[in-house]
Design a protein around this motif. Sequence first.
Motif, PDB file in Angstrom:
ATOM      1  N   LEU A  52       9.500   4.513 -12.470  1.00 42.29           N
ATOM      2  CA  LEU A  52      10.876   4.940 -12.225  1.00 42.29           C
ATOM      3  C   LEU A  52      11.520   5.282 -13.551  1.00 42.29           C
ATOM      4  O   LEU A  52      11.607   4.438 -14.440  1.00 42.29           O
ATOM      5  CB  LEU A  52      11.676   3.845 -11.512  1.00 42.29           C
ATOM      6  N   MET A  53      11.951   6.531 -13.672  1.00 45.39           N
ATOM      7  CA  MET A  53      12.593   7.009 -14.892  1.00 45.39           C
ATOM      8  C   MET A  53      14.102   7.079 -14.681  1.00 45.39           C
ATOM      9  O   MET A  53      14.573   7.120 -13.545  1.00 45.39           O
ATOM     10  CB  MET A  53      12.022   8.378 -15.265  1.00 45.39           C
ATOM     11  N   PRO A  54      14.869   7.094 -15.763  1.00 43.63           N
ATOM     12  CA  PRO A  54      16.331   7.124 -15.608  1.00 43.63           C
ATOM     13  C   PRO A  54      16.796   8.440 -14.992  1.00 43.63           C
ATOM     14  O   PRO A  54      16.243   9.508 -15.283  1.00 43.63           O
ATOM     15  CB  PRO A  54      16.840   6.982 -17.045  1.00 43.63           C
ATOM     16  N   ALA A  55      17.816   8.360 -14.151  1.00 47.80           N
ATOM     17  CA  ALA A  55      18.395   9.575 -13.576  1.00 47.80           C
ATOM     18  C   ALA A  55      19.192  10.333 -14.631  1.00 47.80           C
ATOM     19  O   ALA A  55      19.259  11.557 -14.613  1.00 47.80           O
ATOM     20  CB  ALA A  55      19.287   9.224 -12.384  1.00 47.80           C
ATOM     21  N   VAL A  56      19.804   9.596 -15.551  1.00 46.84           N
ATOM     22  CA  VAL A  56      20.602  10.198 -16.627  1.00 46.84           C
ATOM     23  C   VAL A  56      19.730  10.264 -17.880  1.00 46.84           C
ATOM     24  O   VAL A  56      19.227   9.246 -18.358  1.00 46.84           O
ATOM     25  CB  VAL A  56      21.880   9.372 -16.878  1.00 46.84           C
ATOM     26  N   VAL A 109      11.170  13.676 -19.929  1.00 45.36           N
ATOM     27  CA  VAL A 109      11.211  12.211 -19.984  1.00 45.36           C
ATOM     28  C   VAL A 109       9.808  11.618 -19.839  1.00 45.36           C
ATOM     29  O   VAL A 109       9.416  10.708 -20.570  1.00 45.36           O
ATOM     30  CB  VAL A 109      12.160  11.658 -18.902  1.00 45.36           C
ATOM     31  N   VAL A 110       9.030  12.139 -18.887  1.00 47.06           N
ATOM     32  CA  VAL A 110       7.693  11.577 -18.688  1.00 47.06           C
ATOM     33  C   VAL A 110       6.776  11.925 -19.855  1.00 47.06           C
ATOM     34  O   VAL A 110       5.919  11.111 -20.250  1.00 47.06           O
ATOM     35  CB  VAL A 110       7.097  12.039 -17.343  1.00 47.06           C
ATOM     36  N   VAL A 137       4.539   9.288 -22.261  1.00 45.05           N
ATOM     37  CA  VAL A 137       3.097   9.403 -22.504  1.00 45.05           C
ATOM     38  C   VAL A 137       2.796   9.593 -23.987  1.00 45.05           C
ATOM     39  O   VAL A 137       1.830   9.034 -24.514  1.00 45.05           O
ATOM     40  CB  VAL A 137       2.509  10.535 -21.642  1.00 45.05           C
ATOM     41  N   ARG A 138       3.625  10.377 -24.694  1.00 43.40           N
ATOM     42  CA  ARG A 138       3.334  10.579 -26.125  1.00 43.40           C
ATOM     43  C   ARG A 138       3.504   9.291 -26.915  1.00 43.40           C
ATOM     44  O   ARG A 138       2.909   9.107 -27.977  1.00 43.40           O
ATOM     45  CB  ARG A 138       4.223  11.676 -26.699  1.00 43.40           C
ATOM     46  N   ARG A 139       4.338   8.370 -26.408  1.00 44.30           N
ATOM     47  CA  ARG A 139       4.529   7.095 -27.097  1.00 44.30           C
ATOM     48  C   ARG A 139       3.454   6.068 -26.750  1.00 44.30           C
ATOM     49  O   ARG A 139       3.177   5.181 -27.552  1.00 44.30           O
ATOM     50  CB  ARG A 139       5.917   6.527 -26.757  1.00 44.30           C
ATOM     51  N   GLU A 140       2.849   6.203 -25.573  1.00 39.09           N
ATOM     52  CA  GLU A 140       1.945   5.159 -25.097  1.00 39.09           C
ATOM     53  C   GLU A 140       0.465   5.522 -25.091  1.00 39.09           C
ATOM     54  O   GLU A 140      -0.388   4.644 -25.104  1.00 39.09           O
ATOM     55  CB  GLU A 140       2.347   4.731 -23.677  1.00 39.09           C
ATOM     56  N   PHE A 180      19.735  15.185  -4.024  1.00 35.39           N
ATOM     57  CA  PHE A 180      18.647  15.092  -3.054  1.00 35.39           C
ATOM     58  C   PHE A 180      17.607  14.097  -3.566  1.00 35.39           C
ATOM     59  O   PHE A 180      17.568  13.763  -4.751  1.00 35.39           O
ATOM     60  CB  PHE A 180      17.998  16.454  -2.826  1.00 35.39           C
ATOM     61  N   VAL A 181      16.783  13.623  -2.646  1.00 35.25           N
ATOM     62  CA  VAL A 181      15.694  12.704  -3.012  1.00 35.25           C
ATOM     63  C   VAL A 181      14.417  13.511  -3.163  1.00 35.25           C
ATOM     64  O   VAL A 181      14.080  14.328  -2.306  1.00 35.25           O
ATOM     65  CB  VAL A 181      15.511  11.608  -1.947  1.00 35.25           C
ATOM     66  N   MET A 182      13.719  13.257  -4.248  1.00 31.59           N
ATOM     67  CA  MET A 182      12.510  14.023  -4.566  1.00 31.59           C
ATOM     68  C   MET A 182      11.418  13.078  -5.056  1.00 31.59           C
ATOM     69  O   MET A 182      11.691  12.066  -5.696  1.00 31.59           O
ATOM     70  CB  MET A 182      12.830  15.058  -5.652  1.00 31.59           C
ATOM     71  N   LYS A 183      10.197  13.413  -4.709  1.00 33.47           N
ATOM     72  CA  LYS A 183       9.037  12.779  -5.331  1.00 33.47           C
ATOM     73  C   LYS A 183       8.534  13.755  -6.387  1.00 33.47           C
ATOM     74  O   LYS A 183       8.191  14.881  -6.083  1.00 33.47           O
ATOM     75  CB  LYS A 183       7.936  12.514  -4.291  1.00 33.47           C
ATOM     76  N   ASP A 184       8.547  13.327  -7.644  1.00 35.49           N
ATOM     77  CA  ASP A 184       7.997  14.180  -8.697  1.00 35.49           C
ATOM     78  C   ASP A 184       6.906  13.424  -9.436  1.00 35.49           C
ATOM     79  O   ASP A 184       7.045  12.254  -9.775  1.00 35.49           O
ATOM     80  CB  ASP A 184       9.072  14.688  -9.664  1.00 35.49           C
ATOM     81  N   ALA A 185       5.782  14.114  -9.627  1.00 31.92           N
ATOM     82  CA  ALA A 185       4.619  13.529 -10.281  1.00 31.92           C
ATOM     83  C   ALA A 185       4.189  14.416 -11.446  1.00 31.92           C
ATOM     84  O   ALA A 185       4.387  15.640 -11.416  1.00 31.92           O
ATOM     85  CB  ALA A 185       3.467  13.378  -9.289  1.00 31.92           C
ATOM     86  N   TYR A 186       3.574  13.793 -12.452  1.00 22.53           N
ATOM     87  CA  TYR A 186       3.164  14.505 -13.662  1.00 22.53           C
ATOM     88  C   TYR A 186       1.816  13.965 -14.104  1.00 22.53           C
ATOM     89  O   TYR A 186       1.628  12.744 -14.206  1.00 22.53           O
ATOM     90  CB  TYR A 186       4.201  14.299 -14.773  1.00 22.53           C
ATOM     91  N   SER A 187       0.888  14.878 -14.361  1.00 23.29           N
ATOM     92  CA  SER A 187      -0.440  14.433 -14.779  1.00 23.29           C
ATOM     93  C   SER A 187      -0.762  14.941 -16.179  1.00 23.29           C
ATOM     94  O   SER A 187      -0.297  16.013 -16.600  1.00 23.29           O
ATOM     95  CB  SER A 187      -1.503  14.900 -13.776  1.00 23.29           C
ATOM     96  N   PHE A 188      -1.591  14.170 -16.892  1.00 20.67           N
ATOM     97  CA  PHE A 188      -1.943  14.454 -18.283  1.00 20.67           C
ATOM     98  C   PHE A 188      -3.460  14.391 -18.423  1.00 20.67           C
ATOM     99  O   PHE A 188      -4.109  13.484 -17.889  1.00 20.67           O
ATOM    100  CB  PHE A 188      -1.277  13.434 -19.215  1.00 20.67           C
TER     101      PHE A 188
END
Length: 573
Positions: free
Chosen positions: A70-74, A113-114, A118-121, A155-163
Amino acid sequence: MRYSRSLIPTLKETPSDAEVVSHQLMVRAGMIRQVARGIYDFLPLGLRVVRKVESIVREEMDRAGAQEILMPAVCPAELWQETGRWEHYGKELLRIKDRHDREFCFGPTHEEVVTDIVRREVRSYRDLPLNLYQVQSKFRDEIRPRFGLMRGREFVMKDAYSFHVDYDDCRREYQHMFDTYTRIFERCGLTFRPVEAATGAIGGSMSHEFHVLAESGEDALVSCPSCKYAANVEKAEIRMTAGAAPGAAADGAPQEVDTPGQRTIEEVSAALQVPTERFIKTLLFTTDAGDTVAALVRGDHELSEDKLVSALGCDSVTMAEPAEVEKHTGAAVGFAGPLGLKIRIVADAAIRGLADAVCGANQTDKHLRGIDQGRDLADLAFADLRTAGPGDPCARCEAGTYEGHRGIEVGQVFYLGTKYSEAMGATFLAEDGKEQVMEMGCYGIGVTRTAAAAIEQNHDDGGIIWPLAIAPAEVHLVNVKAKDAELTAKCDELYDALLQAGVDVLYDDRDERAGVKFKDADLIGIPYRITLGPKGMQNGVVEVKRRSASEAEEIAIDEVVRTIAERIREELA
């Protein structure tokens, strides 16, 4: 849930501001209420639908190996500034400041944000691939929010990001997510079609949209019945066919004709008595690099800006301002033509062979007729530039012609490449010890939009017809005469038995007329209605009606719980 203790404020009348069926029925069924333009409260039944869609999404994403975060909305402006999107995203990005005058935005999407996470971890190729997703409220400040949940601002959204370590692995995950989305929308009980699509503001070089098919759909789609290729009309490839377009070869040089005040193809066509398919429409655009270019399409066709961008090899185009048009043509808007232009010109393939055609004369209030492409515009560069439509030849096979559909976009998958990872320095140490930029994909589903799209596809004059998997309840139990103590005791017993059997039930125990209860049941649209009245109880039967069926059936009271529970399990299996 007992109806008498629930907030289900149904309405008899259709709200005057509700333009589409899903908006009308969700308001009338007491599922949503507007707070501000494009922003809605979700009441209990509406929220139950949203939660069921979310549950299917989560189950399939987890099954696919993605991890929920869960990432921040702001989000802070600094991250968006790293990629340049703070300046380029447009007014849909809701920009805000905190008490210290620092800039933030309410995230419409979370690539920056995502990528920062990832670049930090992530340090090594051993930590990849990685697919992270969230289910969260988003905000896009639409200029004209309308159609209820179909085009709201929040609106409610499912957003995914792959690396990934390389293109091949990213492409593998892209297909994996494509297959996952197919399972999600199948489980939601929707008739849908994945289509090739443009990438838009998200970016990247490859994308598919998932559309729920409905006559009310905002998006025009085409598909080929021969090879099953499908795309939205802006993206669909049209086979470049040989042969001259309508019109016989003209004799002599083009002739200048007066067309005072007639700027549109339709106006000039009517004045000259020439069909629109024999017009060359000349449109001027400015590229993201600041160059002015001209695009030619036949008068009865529409230009696809996505295809133009691809043909030019640029990132974006915008219609040229009137002053820019006049600078290059010497004429007001509406009278541009390709002859004599000193800028780059690219023409749609349908222009090839066009004869005895009409175009602008690059003089205000004048056009040229008798244009022969082979003679007067012999050096044109051709490309597929127009939006596709039913009957156009498919470019993916030799035999097919397109069929048209209307669709509601509910999901999209993107191959992003290194657009964000390179800009933000998201790198890893490869197996050879060298630093390498990660490849990325992203994958979104509009959760609340999926709920609305389900209604657009599944309704009748009485109300909603929910697919079982995402309905606010599976069974609508109706007590015909709540004042009858013996009948009510039996209905209570049925209600408890259904719950114990794992059936999700809305129990209408109100002291209302039967007709009111039946109308509300049809409006709300729960898949199975079980009705028990005094006569049925006397005969030892209940009436069972599928919301989508025209006729009801009778089932023994002692058998109904087992029968309905089995049907539901079989359908959801």
